[in-house]
Design a protein around this motif. Structure first.
Motif, short mmCIF file in Angstrom:
data_model
loop_
_atom_site.label_atom_id
_atom_site.label_comp_id
_atom_site.label_asym_id
_atom_site.label_seq_id
_atom_site.Cartn_x
_atom_site.Cartn_y
_atom_site.Cartn_z
N HIS A 145 0.89 -1.30 -0.02
CA HIS A 145 0.09 0.07 0.03
C HIS A 145 0.94 1.47 -0.04
CE1 HIS A 145 -3.33 2.67 2.30
NE2 HIS A 145 -3.15 2.95 0.97
N VAL A 146 0.83 1.98 -1.02
CA VAL A 146 1.49 3.34 -1.12
C VAL A 146 0.49 4.40 -0.98
CG1 VAL A 146 2.69 4.78 -2.61
CG2 VAL A 146 3.16 2.68 -2.58
N CYS A 147 0.69 5.16 0.34
CA CYS A 147 -0.31 6.09 0.49
C CYS A 147 0.28 7.71 0.44
CB CYS A 147 -0.99 5.83 1.98
SG CYS A 147 -2.45 6.77 2.60
N ILE A 148 -0.30 8.37 -0.09
CA ILE A 148 -0.16 9.84 -0.32
C ILE A 148 -0.60 10.66 0.77
CG2 ILE A 148 0.17 11.76 -1.92
CD1 ILE A 148 0.13 9.66 -4.17
N VAL A 149 -0.13 11.17 1.54
CA VAL A 149 -0.67 12.02 2.85
C VAL A 149 -0.12 13.51 2.40
CG1 VAL A 149 -0.72 12.43 5.26
CG2 VAL A 149 -0.34 10.20 4.24
N ARG A 150 -1.14 14.49 2.24
CA ARG A 150 -1.06 15.73 2.30
C ARG A 150 -0.39 16.38 3.66
NH1 ARG A 150 -5.12 18.29 2.33
NH2 ARG A 150 -6.87 16.48 2.67
N ALA A 151 0.53 17.17 3.78
CA ALA A 151 1.12 17.50 4.86
C ALA A 151 -0.03 18.52 5.69
CB ALA A 151 2.22 18.50 4.68
N GLU A 152 -0.84 18.89 4.99
CA GLU A 152 -1.80 19.96 5.62
C GLU A 152 -3.06 18.98 6.39
OE1 GLU A 152 -2.72 20.40 1.09
OE2 GLU A 152 -0.98 20.03 2.62
N ALA A 153 -3.15 17.70 5.84
CA ALA A 153 -4.00 16.71 6.34
C ALA A 153 -3.69 16.26 7.70
CB ALA A 153 -4.24 15.84 5.46
N ILE A 154 -2.28 16.44 8.14
CA ILE A 154 -1.65 15.78 9.38
C ILE A 154 -2.27 16.68 10.56
CG2 ILE A 154 0.26 15.06 10.70
CD1 ILE A 154 1.49 14.56 7.87
N VAL A 155 -2.70 15.93 11.71
CA VAL A 155 -3.09 16.54 12.73
C VAL A 155 -1.93 15.93 13.86
CG1 VAL A 155 -5.55 17.21 12.13
CG2 VAL A 155 -4.95 15.10 13.40
N GLU A 156 -1.97 16.56 14.93
CA GLU A 156 -1.13 16.40 15.93
C GLU A 156 -1.74 15.16 17.07
OE1 GLU A 156 1.35 17.98 19.81
OE2 GLU A 156 0.90 19.40 18.01
N SER A 157 -3.03 15.37 17.40
CA SER A 157 -3.46 14.65 18.28
C SER A 157 -4.74 13.69 18.03
CB SER A 157 -4.05 15.23 19.81
OG SER A 157 -4.98 15.92 19.28
N VAL A 158 -5.10 12.43 18.86
CA VAL A 158 -6.01 11.51 18.54
C VAL A 158 -7.57 12.37 18.62
CG1 VAL A 158 -7.56 9.55 19.14
CG2 VAL A 158 -4.78 9.63 19.22
N PRO A 159 -7.60 13.14 19.49
CA PRO A 159 -8.97 14.00 19.58
C PRO A 159 -9.09 14.72 18.33
CG PRO A 159 -8.02 14.05 21.73
CD PRO A 159 -7.08 13.48 20.67
N GLU A 160 -8.15 15.30 17.79
CA GLU A 160 -8.08 16.17 16.46
C GLU A 160 -8.40 15.24 15.23
OE1 GLU A 160 -4.94 19.72 16.34
OE2 GLU A 160 -4.22 17.97 17.38
N LEU A 161 -7.89 14.04 15.44
CA LEU A 161 -8.13 13.15 14.43
C LEU A 161 -9.58 12.74 14.40
CD1 LEU A 161 -7.23 11.21 12.04
CD2 LEU A 161 -6.75 9.53 13.77
N ILE A 162 -10.06 12.54 15.60
CA ILE A 162 -11.44 11.98 15.66
C ILE A 162 -12.51 13.07 15.01
CG2 ILE A 162 -13.40 11.26 17.23
CD1 ILE A 162 -11.38 9.39 16.63
N ALA A 163 -12.22 14.59 15.37
CA ALA A 163 -12.87 15.45 14.92
C ALA A 163 -12.90 15.78 13.38
CB ALA A 163 -12.58 16.82 15.59
#
Length: 286
Positions: A145-163
């Motif tokens: 699996h090659v996954c392209i992640v936009r830098a601006e889509a990275i959040v710091e914490s788990v609560p931010e990811l859930i949101a």
């Protein structure tokens, strides 16, 4: 006369009459991050590396994906039909997933997708079937699996990811959380890879790089295996580091992967497949 179902429910209600009040869960935990974009990317790279995945930071995800696939011997890969052309690697046979069977997906050398978000603290990427991601099977059945992640889509914490995933959950989208290549040690603590998903994971962090802040050179060697991860430390501008994740010792029988090593970049050793990257100056562009 009451039915069996009604009788059972009546007894449950009667038993709950004297129940204690519900405990209010505290919500004063850490909800957001404080790192800047450079530190956020650096943390994400480190945490993804901890899972023995391969990470590449680049301003051209299309070229980076093509180099990774070619170096890993993947010539025929699956993609979502709506994958952006800027993410479609060249020189590779791209098979759009328009309902491929499980057998067809398994016959692919790998898959290239994007993701909706990622968490730096846990090194997790999240997919919700949105643009460029395709259905769940596309990122779970192929061995790579090659996954392209936009830098601006990275959040710091788990609560931010859930949101960030809340809208997807409310829409009923299937959410997949990926923290490294698939591996399990459920049986006798023997590590087996590729049981619940891809055995190999390459994460490409797409971010605009400033030529004033970066000097970058990437080289893939000829043999199979995995590539190194790439990062620069803003706090150590005079130091360049390369982490080499050699998977040549891993196979489908479940032998443990060799641990990452640290050497000065650029570096390449014999038959190992490595991505040598020289980074300089102050770090990632904002």
């Amino acid at each position: 006369m009451a039915t069996g179902r009604e009788a059972i429910l009546a007894r449950v209600r009667a038993a709950l009459i004297d129940r204690p009040p519900a405990v209010v869960a505290p919500r004063d935990y850490h909800l957001g991050g404080t790192r800047d974009s450079a530190a956020l990317i650096e943390l994400f790279v480190e945490r993804v590396q901890d899972y023995e995945a391969t990470v590449v930071v680049t301003d051209d995800p299309r070229v980076a994906a093509a180099e990774a696939l070619a170096a890993l011997g993947a010539h025929r890969v699956g993609i979502a039909a709506d994958l952006d052309r800027l993410c479609r690697p060249s020189g590779i046979e791209l098979v759009e997933d328009t309902g491929l069977s499980a057998r067809d997906l398994d016959a692919l050398d790998g898959a290239v997708t994007t993701c909706v978000s990622a968490c730096a603290e846990t090194g997790t990427i999240a997919l919700d079937g949105g643009p460029g991601q395709g259905r769940r099977a596309l990122c779970l059945v192929p061995d790579l699996h090659v996954c392209i992640v936009r830098a601006e889509a990275i959040v710091e914490s788990v609560p931010e990811l859930i949101a960030a995933l809340e809208p997807s959950a409310r829409e009923g989208r299937p959410i997949v959380l990926v923290s490294g290549p698939s591996a399990t040690s459920d049986i006798e603590l023997t590590r087996v890879e590729g049981v619940h998903g891809p055995r190999r994971l390459v994460v490409i962090v797409a971010t605009p790089l400033s030529s004033d802040e970066f000097s970058i050179m990437t080289t893939w060697t000829r043999s199979g295996g995995a590539a190194s991860a790439v990062r620069a430390s803003p706090s150590r501008s005079s130091t360049s580091r390369q982490h080499v994740d050699d998977r040549r010792g891993a196979d489908r029988a479940g032998r443990s992967m060799m641990p990452p090593t640290t050497r000065s970049a650029p570096w390449c050793d014999g038959d190992r497949l490595c991505c040598a990257v020289a980074l300089s100056s102050s770090g990632f562009a904002r």
